[in-house]
Each structure stands twice: as C-alpha cells, then as structure tokens.
Design an enzyme around this catalytic site. Structure first.
Site, short mmCIF file in Angstrom:
data_model
loop_
_atom_site.label_atom_id
_atom_site.label_comp_id
_atom_site.label_asym_id
_atom_site.label_seq_id
_atom_site.Cartn_x
_atom_site.Cartn_y
_atom_site.Cartn_z
N ARG A 130 0.81 -1.21 0.00
CA ARG A 130 0.00 0.00 0.00
C ARG A 130 0.85 1.27 0.00
O ARG A 130 0.46 2.28 -0.59
CB ARG A 130 -0.96 -0.03 1.19
CG ARG A 130 -2.08 -1.08 1.02
CD ARG A 130 -2.71 -1.45 2.36
NE ARG A 130 -3.88 -2.31 2.22
CZ ARG A 130 -3.83 -3.63 2.03
NH1 ARG A 130 -2.65 -4.24 1.94
NH2 ARG A 130 -4.94 -4.34 1.92
N GLY B 141 -1.29 -12.12 -4.91
CA GLY B 141 -2.70 -11.80 -5.06
C GLY B 141 -3.02 -10.42 -4.54
O GLY B 141 -3.83 -9.69 -5.13
N ARG C 93 -5.74 -18.28 -9.53
CA ARG C 93 -6.55 -17.69 -8.47
C ARG C 93 -7.66 -16.81 -9.02
O ARG C 93 -7.51 -16.18 -10.07
CB ARG C 93 -5.66 -16.91 -7.50
CG ARG C 93 -4.64 -17.79 -6.81
CD ARG C 93 -3.68 -17.01 -5.94
NE ARG C 93 -4.36 -16.39 -4.83
CZ ARG C 93 -3.76 -15.59 -3.95
NH1 ARG C 93 -2.46 -15.33 -4.09
NH2 ARG C 93 -4.43 -15.07 -2.95
N ASP D 188 -4.19 -15.59 7.16
CA ASP D 188 -2.93 -16.11 6.63
C ASP D 188 -2.18 -16.98 7.64
O ASP D 188 -1.20 -17.64 7.27
CB ASP D 188 -2.02 -14.96 6.19
CG ASP D 188 -2.50 -14.31 4.91
OD1 ASP D 188 -3.10 -15.01 4.07
OD2 ASP D 188 -2.29 -13.09 4.76
N LYS E 294 -6.57 -19.29 -1.56
CA LYS E 294 -5.34 -18.53 -1.39
C LYS E 294 -4.32 -18.99 -2.45
O LYS E 294 -4.68 -19.53 -3.48
CB LYS E 294 -4.82 -18.72 0.04
CG LYS E 294 -5.61 -17.94 1.09
CD LYS E 294 -5.37 -16.45 0.93
CE LYS E 294 -5.83 -15.65 2.10
NZ LYS E 294 -5.50 -14.22 1.97
#
Length: 449
Positions: free
Chosen positions: A33, A101, A129, A327, A354
């Site tokens: 981010r 991802g 995915r 996770d 995942k």
C-alpha cells in the site's frame, strides 16, 4: 517448480532451544500500500522498513510501469515520486505480479478508474486464483475486463473513462476486495461506499487518511460502512513500515513448540485486524507476552516474547476471528498438532482460494506426519498429538505457497523425524531472510541437493 525458478527442496531437522532475537521483515500489506499510494500522491513519499520480498518488489516494478519514479537508496530507504490520482500512464508491457494476489488486486483497483489499458499476469499459482471477486465490483465503476475462463489471469483491464462512484457490499470478508474498490474510488467523483459485514484489516483506510483522503468509518445495522470522497490530491508521506505479524508468526510458533526455546520478536504491528493469531495462541495456554507496547505510524506495535509451551491445549477458534488471522491458519495448525486436544477452525473458506487450497495442503501433509485432521468446505480440525509427539518423517508439497512451505519447515523442528518440503523457493515472495533468521536462532534447515 518454484515461483521464480527451479524447485528448491528443503529439509527441517529436529532441533533444541531456539534462542535469540528475530528481526522479521516489514509488513507486506503495508509495504504494498505504501508503494501504490505513494505512486498516486503528488510529490515524494519516503519509505523505510519496506519488505523487499518478491511480491512487494513486483508491485514496485508495476508502479514504475504506470509512470511513477520508484528508487531505492543503498541503505534500504525507498523514494516514490507519484503522478497523482488519475495520473497513471499506460504501461508498455504486461504487468507481471509474480505470486502476489494482494499486489495484482490492489493495482487493478488503483488503475480501474483511469482511462488506460493494462494487462496483468503472474506465476502458475497466481494465474489459477480467482479475480472476479475484484473485477466484478470494478465493473460497477465502468471498468471493462477480458480474461481467461473462470476470471483468471492473464487479464486485460480497460479503465473507466467516466467513472461513477459505487456503493458495494463485499460478499465475503476480504481486505483485498475492499481495498481495490476504495483505490478505484479515489478517481471517481462523489462518494464511494464499501460495506463489510465483518471488519477486515484496515491498513488501506488508515493509510488513505494519512495521505490526506477524506474517509470515514462507522458501524451501522448494515455492517462496517466505509465512505471515501473521490478525487482528492493525495499528499506524500514519510512511512516507517512496522514488522510483519504474519512473518513474526513463524519464529514465534517455532519457539512455542521447540523445547527450551526463548525468542524475542521486536517491533511487530498489532493492528487489531491482524493480531488474531497471537490472542488465539494465548488462549491455547502459550507462553507469549507483549512487551514495550507503543504506537508507530498510526499502528499499535509491541515486542513479542515466545517461550516453549509444552502445556498448550486445543481450542475452538471463533469464526469471527478468521479475518484477522486468515494467513496464519497454516502455522496455527502446526502448533495445534503439538498441543493436547482438538483445535477447531471454522469460517475459513477463504483458505480454499489462497496461493493454494491451504486447508487441503496442510491437511494432507499433517496426516502424512501422523496427525489426525478432519476438514469441510469452510472448516477444519486438528487433533493434537501432544508436545514433541508429531511423527514427521515425510515430504510435504508446498503448492507454490510460501506459507505452506514455512509451516512444514517449522513442523520439522519439533517432530520426531525430519520434515521436508518439495520446494522452498516461494518463501522468497514474503520472507526472503527466513532461512538465515531461523538458522541464527538455532534451527537446522538444509537445502537438498
């Protein structure tokens, strides 16, 4: 084969007394981010502590492809000179997000409301995915998407020329989906609203506010409602990335199951939307303490100390905690195998999609190691063998999944016989110093010829 080359088979041998201080890398979620929002700001964002794993490095390359100036100093400080909201240039080549991802979904959101076209791909794992969970809400802005069957990569996005703000309720708890919609909303006029029935990690909201966006969060009868006012001018920031709680999970859990261990893991981010594993471990009677609690960069931080805990017991993990530790369930299952009694994990269907089907991958390997595991579509349970009683002596398939590989290598440290993984290469995507760090603590990890 590994995410970025030939397979790297590895074996973890039983060891004793992990000791020392484990300086784990920077938080992966915040690192992604930081680069993306820095690229969407006007001016220079300075980042220290960035996770320099393959996933984050691929995001940095993507930001360069979209026109931002992304540079790294020799001392590890990163500089991102942004192009502003809506200022992305059209990339000349395909954007390769490797195994990430998070990276691909957030980048899709960031470009979705700019009138440019970009094609995304990844490694063999990422290309399996599902992307529709992101591209469906992005279509509401006016974004067009062409991809493989089942909404899979490679995929081309045509950004909306005249984006409209949206009001979107996430169908499943997913910080990636929420973040993609919010990033898309930055370049849409008016207010974009995301509604979550269950709150997920809130790094995007915190960082958007830090960069100067107008964003509010409130609890209503509909759920967790996030409202973003579009078309701000984001202001560059100086960001110190806290250390990653998901990476910290591995040395912490290893210390809990290896006899005689005492490990300090300093500077770990304890954002409430990320810290579920640590509270779960404490409920299992783990000797895990938080020291030097403080706040850094708007995020709660502490030093975590983990000591060998032979009296851990299985528990029922509350399903509402899943979003805060999604996770960490693979490594939790390793701890559960070394506890006494059953650990039940429910509300975890996200694990099926995942980097791999993490429930299936862990269940198969644990069973081969002599552990009783039951599972269903959105739950699984591990029957503990007791401290030091896992048989081991097997090779687990990593399925190109860094967390699966690391979890089984931790299992081998406390098993009766060594545990091997067919490919440790994917570990570099999130924890490139894992081998060296664990070896310094006293682990016996070997690359197999």
């Amino acid at each position: 084969m590994s995410a970025h080359g030939a397979p790297i088979p590895m074996t973890s041998h039983p060891c004793t007394a992990l000791q020392g201080t484990a300086h784990v890398p920077g938080d992966k979620s915040i690192s992604h981010r930081s680069l993306i929002l820095g690229a969407m700001a006007v001016g220079e964002t300075v980042i220290t502590g960035l996770l320099e794993g393959d996933d984050v490095l691929d995001t940095g390359k993507a930001m360069r492809a979209f026109g931002a100036d992304v540079q790294r100093d020799d001392d590890g400080t990163w500089h991102v000179r942004g192009v502003g909201v809506g200022g992305f240039a059209e990339p000349t080549n395909v954007i390769d997000c490797g195994n990430s991802g998070t990276g691909v979904r957030l980048i899709m959101g960031a470009m979705a409301t700019t009138p440019i076209t970009a094609t995304f791909t990844g490694d063999a794992s990422l290309n399996k995915r599902p992307m529709a969970r992101v591209t469906d809400p992005l279509a509401l802005f006016g974004t067009q998407t062409v991809g493989r069957s089942g909404g899979r990569l490679p995929m081309t996005l045509v950004g909306a020329a005249e984006p409209t703000p949206v009001r979107y309720t996430t169908p499943v708890p997913s910080a990636q989906v929420k973040s993609a919609v919010l990033l898309a909303g930055l370049n849409a006029p008016g207010q974009t609203v995301v509604i979550e029935k269950e709150a997920t990690r809130d790094h995007t909201e915190r960082m958007l506010a830090g960069f100067g966006a107008e964003i509010t969060t409130e609890e209503t009868s509909d759920g967790h409602v996030i409202t973003l006012t579009g078309q701000p001018e984001l202001k560059p920031q100086t960001i110190a990335v806290p250390r990653d709680p998901s990476s910290a999970a591995f040395p912490i859990c290893a210390a809990l199951i290896v006899p005689g261990s005492d490990v300090l893991v300093p500077g770990i981010g304890l954002n409430p939307t990320r810290a579920g594993l640590f509270y779960t471990l404490q409920e299992m009677n783990a000797d895990l303490t938080f020291e030097n609690m403080r706040e850094e960069g708007g995020e709660p931080v502490a030093d975590l100390r983990a000591r060998y805990s032979p009296e851990m017991r299985g528990i029922d993990v509350p399903p509402e905690r899943a979003a805060s530790m999604i996770d960490e369930y693979p490594i939790l299952s390793v701890v559960a195998a070394n506890a006494t009694g059953k650990t039940m994990m429910t509300g975890v269907k996200e694990l099926r999609v995942k980097e791999s089907d993490r429930i299936e991958a862990m269940a198969t390997g644990l069973r081969a190691a002599g552990v009783t595991v039951d599972d269903g579509p959105d739950w699984w349970s591990v029957e503990g063998c007791g401290a030091g009683q896992v048989t081991g002596g097997m090779t687990a398939a990593s399925h190109l999944d860094h967390r699966i590989a690391m979890s089984f290598l931790i299992l081998g440290m406390a098993a009766k016989a060594p545990v091997a993984v067919d490919d440790g290469g994917p570990i570099a995507t999130s924890f490139p110093i894992f081998e060296g760090l664990m070896a310094e603590l006293g682990a016996d990890l070997r690359r197999d010829a």
